[in-house]
Design a protein around this motif. Structure first.
Motif, PDB file in Angstrom:
ATOM      1  N   ARG A 109       0.815  -1.218   0.000  1.00  0.00           N
ATOM      2  CA  ARG A 109       0.000   0.000   0.000  1.00  0.00           C
ATOM      3  C   ARG A 109       0.846   1.264   0.000  1.00  0.00           C
ATOM      4  NH1 ARG A 109      -4.815  -1.398   4.361  1.00  0.00           N
ATOM      5  NH2 ARG A 109      -5.604  -3.270   3.275  1.00  0.00           N
ATOM      6  N   LYS A 110       2.173   1.095   0.067  1.00  0.00           N
ATOM      7  CA  LYS A 110       3.101   2.221   0.075  1.00  0.00           C
ATOM      8  C   LYS A 110       2.838   3.151   1.263  1.00  0.00           C
ATOM      9  CE  LYS A 110       4.482   0.742  -3.969  1.00  0.00           C
ATOM     10  NZ  LYS A 110       5.762   0.001  -4.101  1.00  0.00           N
ATOM     11  N   THR A 111       2.694   2.572   2.455  1.00  0.00           N
ATOM     12  CA  THR A 111       2.376   3.391   3.637  1.00  0.00           C
ATOM     13  C   THR A 111       3.294   3.025   4.795  1.00  0.00           C
ATOM     14  OG1 THR A 111       0.712   1.828   4.429  1.00  0.00           O
ATOM     15  CG2 THR A 111      -0.052   3.626   3.009  1.00  0.00           C
ATOM     16  N   ILE A 112       3.461   4.004   5.691  1.00  0.00           N
ATOM     17  CA  ILE A 112       4.149   3.811   6.964  1.00  0.00           C
ATOM     18  C   ILE A 112       3.180   4.257   8.050  1.00  0.00           C
ATOM     19  CG2 ILE A 112       6.091   4.466   8.417  1.00  0.00           C
ATOM     20  CD1 ILE A 112       7.672   5.066   5.885  1.00  0.00           C
ATOM     21  N   THR A 113       2.871   3.352   8.988  1.00  0.00           N
ATOM     22  CA  THR A 113       1.898   3.643  10.039  1.00  0.00           C
ATOM     23  C   THR A 113       2.624   3.766  11.377  1.00  0.00           C
ATOM     24  OG1 THR A 113       0.195   2.413   8.844  1.00  0.00           O
ATOM     25  CG2 THR A 113      -0.222   2.910  11.172  1.00  0.00           C
ATOM     26  N   LEU A 114       2.411   4.915  12.076  1.00  0.00           N
ATOM     27  CA  LEU A 114       2.978   5.161  13.398  1.00  0.00           C
ATOM     28  C   LEU A 114       1.829   5.189  14.397  1.00  0.00           C
ATOM     29  CD1 LEU A 114       5.282   8.144  12.368  1.00  0.00           C
ATOM     30  CD2 LEU A 114       5.853   5.715  12.334  1.00  0.00           C
ATOM     31  N   TYR A 115       1.978   4.460  15.498  1.00  0.00           N
ATOM     32  CA  TYR A 115       0.853   4.332  16.438  1.00  0.00           C
ATOM     33  C   TYR A 115       1.296   4.649  17.873  1.00  0.00           C
ATOM     34  CZ  TYR A 115      -3.412   2.511  18.552  1.00  0.00           C
ATOM     35  OH  TYR A 115      -4.590   2.399  19.239  1.00  0.00           O
ATOM     36  N   ASN A 116       0.457   5.461  18.531  1.00  0.00           N
ATOM     37  CA  ASN A 116       0.605   5.845  19.934  1.00  0.00           C
ATOM     38  C   ASN A 116       1.802   6.793  20.129  1.00  0.00           C
ATOM     39  OD1 ASN A 116       0.120   6.124  22.623  1.00  0.00           O
ATOM     40  ND2 ASN A 116       0.752   4.066  23.195  1.00  0.00           N
ATOM     41  N   GLU A 117       1.441   8.036  20.475  1.00  0.00           N
ATOM     42  CA  GLU A 117       2.437   9.091  20.662  1.00  0.00           C
ATOM     43  C   GLU A 117       3.362   9.187  19.458  1.00  0.00           C
ATOM     44  OE1 GLU A 117       4.475   8.843  24.352  1.00  0.00           O
ATOM     45  OE2 GLU A 117       2.633   8.611  25.548  1.00  0.00           O
ATOM     46  N   ALA A 118       2.740   9.229  18.301  1.00  0.00           N
ATOM     47  CA  ALA A 118       3.496   9.267  17.053  1.00  0.00           C
ATOM     48  C   ALA A 118       3.974  10.684  16.779  1.00  0.00           C
ATOM     49  CB  ALA A 118       2.630   8.771  15.904  1.00  0.00           C
TER      50      ALA A 118
END
Length: 911
Positions: A109-118
């Motif tokens: 999907r060509k994505t970077i996901t940052l989670y929690n206090e990103a």
């Protein structure tokens, strides 16, 4: 597949050896694709062989190509380069990111996901949120909230680009176009807080908002008021332009609406703008508009405020206020106020018209700019009745002022040997009751440092001879004495007095018997004046007349004095186990002697009647009423006595952890002084002067100051209440006769823990620095509170609020006793008090009042109340007594940007 071409050139590059195989021509008209592929294959094999040969001869350089005298003509490639630009790589800057839980990369999907206090940082973009999704194919980033364990959405996005900062619910941002789509954005611009349902970021300088609210409330999600609009064009740091705008208070829409709105924004500290006046009513002047005008933000160093009042009967007032400052050099402000007051109507018997004015100037110079010179000014001058007759709200607290004073000073120090200094000053003192004005314009003070002619090169000053020193001082004045009606008119300058006095003191000091300090001095003075007087009997009037003689004249005097003093220490010890361990008494007795000869050569005689007898002649000196006095006719042979005392106690501290006792001052000073004149004749002058007693002390951690004084006369009075040459004790009285006494007590205390803010404007007007005579607050200005400004604090709900009620109190008591001519009366006895308190966390109240026990009446009284309505302020004050009796109610927004949104109601003035 057949390719048709007249000539085909193939250009190939070996990717291993980087050798070019170019200029291979195919001349046949018909060349099929198979032949081209075949030739390319062989060329590829050749490239491989060349690569293998290069590996074998790795350490050997390739042989140079032999140049021939005649080179073959170069064949140019006719195939044009591809005009399609290569696709720019994603993001031309460094991207930094981190997250507390995880950072997931999805290549599909060509994505970077940052989670929690990103957190994500790219160039001038900073993004913090609960979740951030970066699509590096579309060059876009998404941010939003996440749910906590209780299912509540937390960690709102915080988007910052340059100086602009937004706190939305969610955001979508494109790195290439710099455009963004923001939902439920929250941003702060100066004093304004803006929240919008949808925000479209067009570029770095333009935003479009939909479903927005504008407020100055600190709680942007639940404001106590806001301006609601559907469309906004927002240019950060410049302006906000809205469509139909409606005011909403407590979520209740009001009928107050505008078809469009304009909110100027500026990064500057201040901007020019109109100051909306307030409405008022007066029984004698009619309806009025007060304190309206314009503010000019001329530069960063100075500004100008022009204010005016207008009354329907023709009265008007103008005020010009300017503040200026240059860092590390100087700062100051100027206020010029003029009022043209008309009472009643023309043709009526009570009609009157007069102009009153007041000029104030305050200036201070930074010592860092030039340590050898200084310039300061504190000017308060104008009409004597200005503060009493002005009906402007800001002057109410100053209508009891009795004195206006001014001073302008310039001092210059010259780094010479010996050192010298000069001081120029202009002073002004004005009694608002008698309207008498005393002014020096200018006065000069100059001096040269002491010179020790008998001190050696080692610089030691010890002994009678080496301590001999001399000095030079000069003083000059241009003095005016006039009244209010003649101030700065030609008559004032005609009565000017000009004079100069030169003084050369010669003195020394030494020790006697180790414990006594002795000193001796002689002083020579020469006085110059520009006016003298002449007295003669005038037969037409039948009395002696005094005439002024213009022209230079001078007189010279000298005197001798000596002094002897010491310091005596006494300690009374009570024991270290006692609460009061010891009391220390310090006495400083001093004895002075002065001698001044008679200068009767400066005295003349004149006839007081037409008889011509010797007994009908009187003496006078032409230097009478001079600036620096007149030479004395009689010898002065005076011995003076003085005793200064201080009392200090050493008390054991109640804190058992402290080992050292605490020192407490019992009496700061207790002074006695008198003198004896050996040349007194017992008729015109008496030998003993009254004993002067003065003292002062402090109580309750220096919060209460008490000062007292008394005059004790040893002589009795005759039947005409005149002092006679007989001691009071010999006349059947006491040793001393108490002729006057006074006591003043000032007490300021508070439970707030900090000092009370001074009433600066009242002090500049010539009044007190506290609020005993009320406050000088103009309620029309919503930025100013009637009470001392304090930093805003968060609301703290306590179980018992009354245990933490902030309050402050100022108390002043004055008592004066007079008995100079057997009056035996209390001539003055008054008590003044001012109390301010927080009735509730949001309500404040205060009162200033007093009582005169001699006149048996209440003095100036003011009640004041204020309600903190978060972004709004509601205030009320009331002066129930006197000619200035009135009340004033105000409610408005605190913010200076929206200070024109207010309602002010005043009582009908009696003036």
């Amino acid at each position: 597949m057949i390719i048709f071409a007249k000539k085909l050139y193939v250009s190939l590059t070996c990717q291993k050896t980087r050798h070019n195989f170019t200029k291979i021509a195919f001349k046949p008209l018909h060349t099929n694709l198979f032949n081209i592929v075949l030739i390319s294959f062989f060329l590829t094999i050749g490239c491989g062989n060349l690569y293998s040969q290069e590996i074998k001869n790795k350490k050997k350089p390739l042989p140079a190509v032999k140049q021939t005298d005649k080179e073959a003509p170069a064949i140019t490639d006719t195939i044009k380069l591809d005009t399609v630009r290569p696709k720019k790589t994603f993001l031309d800057g460094k991207v930094k990111y981190r997250a507390k839980d995880y950072a997931k990369i999805d290549q599909k999907r060509k994505t970077i996901t940052l989670y929690n206090e990103a957190e994500l940082y790219y160039k001038d973009v900073e993004l913090k949120s609960g979740i951030i999704v970066l699509n590096y194919e579309k060059d876009e980033v998404y941010a939003g909230r996440i749910k906590d364990s209780a299912g509540v959405l937390v960690q709102y996005p915080n988007f910052k680009q340059g100086s602009s900062e937004v706190q939305p619910d969610s955001i979508r941002f494109n790195f290439k176009t710099k455009k963004a789509l923001i939902y439920n954005s929250r941003t702060k611009q100066g004093e304004l807080n803006i929240k919008a349902a949808v925000t479209k970021k067009e570029n770095d300088s333009v935003y479009y908002l939909k479903g927005a609210r504008i407020t100055t409330s600190s709680d942007i999600d639940n404001p106590e008021y806001y301006f609601r609009t559907q469309k906004i064009k927002f240019v950060p740091g410049k302006k906000i332009v809205t469509g139909l705008t409606q005011m909403v208070i407590a979520d209740v829409p009001t009928p107050l609406a505008l078809p469009y709105g304009y909110f100027p924004l500026s990064q500057e500290k201040s901007v020019s703008g109109i100051i909306v006046p307030s409405y008022n009513d007066s029984n004698t002047r009619g309806f009025s508009l007060q304190n309206g005008g314009y503010y000019f933000a001329l530069s960063d160093n100075y500004d100008l405020t022009v204010l005016g009042d207008y009354y329907t009967n023709g009265s008007y007032a103008m005020r010009f206020e300017s503040a200026y400052a240059t860092r590390y050099k100087y700062r100051g402000n100027v206020n010029i106020r003029f009022e043209n007051l008309i009472n009643s109507e023309r043709g009526y018997p009570d009609y009157s018209r007069q102009g009153i004015y007041n000029i104030q100037w305050s200036h201070s110079k930074d010592t860092k700019s030039n340590p050898n010179s200084s310039f300061s000014a504190s000017v308060n001058m104008g009409s004597s009745k200005y503060f009493k007759q002005s009906i402007n709200q800001a002057n109410i607290g100053s209508n009891l002022n009795n004195t206006l004073s001014s001073s302008i000073n310039y001092n210059k120090t010259f780094n010479t040997i010996p050192g010298s200094r000069i001081a120029l000053a202009a002073t002004h003192s004005q009694n608002t009751q008698t309207e008498e004005i005393n002014m020096t314009l200018p006065s000069l003070q100059g001096s040269i440092d002491r010179i020790y002619p008998f001190v050696g090169k080692n610089g030691v000053k010890k002994g009678l001879i080496k301590n001999i020193n001399l000095q030079y001082n000069v003083s000059g004045k241009n003095y005016f004495k006039t009244n209010d009606s003649l101030f700065f008119k030609p008559q004032m300058f005609q009565n000017a007095q000009l004079g100069m006095q030169h003084t050369i003191p010669l003195s020394t000091n030494f020790k006697i018997f180790k414990y006594f300090s002795a000193g001796a001095s002689t002083t020579y003075q020469e006085t110059w004046v520009n006016k003298t007087i002449s007295k003669a009997y005038d037969s037409s009037t039948g009395q002696a007349e005094s005439t002024t003689v213009n022209g230079f004249d001078s007189f010279r005097t000298y005197n001798f004095s000596t002094n002897l003093g010491t310091t005596i220490y006494g300690t009374f010890n009570f024991g270290e186990d006692k609460r009061i361990q010891s009391i220390r008494h310090v006495m400083r007795p001093s004895l002075t002697y002065s001698y001044t000869p008679s200068f009767e050569r400066y005295y003349d005689t004149y006839a007081i009647d037409a008889s011509g007898a010797i007994t009908s002649q009187a003496e006078y000196t032409r230097f009478e009423n001079g600036l620096f006095g007149a030479p004395g006719k009689e010898n002065s042979n005076i011995v003076g006595f003085a005793l200064s005392n201080t009392f200090e106690a050493k008390v054991r501290d109640r804190d058992s952890t402290k080992t050292e006792p605490k020192k407490i001052m019992l009496l700061n000073n207790l002074n006695f002084s008198t003198s004896y004149n050996f040349n007194a004749d017992g008729r015109t002058t008496l030998a003993w002067q009254p004993v002067l007693v003065s003292g002062g002390t402090q109580f309750f951690d220096n919060k209460m100051n008490m000062n007292f004084g008394a005059t004790l006369d040893p002589y009795a009075l005759d039947s005409g209440n005149n002092r006679i040459n007989m001691f009071n004790i010999d006349n059947g009285g006491s040793l001393f006769r108490l002729t006057s006494a006074n006591v003043t007590v000032n007490y300021s205390f508070s439970n707030k823990g900090t000092g009370k803010e001074k009433n600066t404007q009242s002090q500049r007007n010539g009044g007190r620095s506290d609020d005993l005579f009320g406050t000088n607050t103009d309620l029309n200005d919503s930025r100013n509170s009637q009470f001392a400004d304090e930093p805003e604090k968060e609301d703290v709900i306590t179980e018992f609020f009354n245990s933490k009620i902030p309050w402050d109190m100022t108390l002043a008591y004055s008592l004066t006793y007079s008995n100079t001519a057997r009056q035996n009366q209390i001539s003055g006895n008054s008590l003044m008090i001012s109390i301010n308190t927080d009735i509730t966390p949001k309500w404040k109240g205060g009162v200033s009042t007093g009582y005169d026990f001699v006149q048996k009446g209440v003095t100036f009284t003011q009640f004041r109340f204020e309600r903190d309505l978060l972004s709004w302020r509601m205030a009320f004050n009331w002066q129930p007594l006197g000619t200035n009796s009135n009340w004033n109610f105000f409610i408005g927004i605190k913010s200076g940007m929206l200070s024109d949104i207010k309602w002010n109601k005043r009582s009908v003035s009696n003036r």
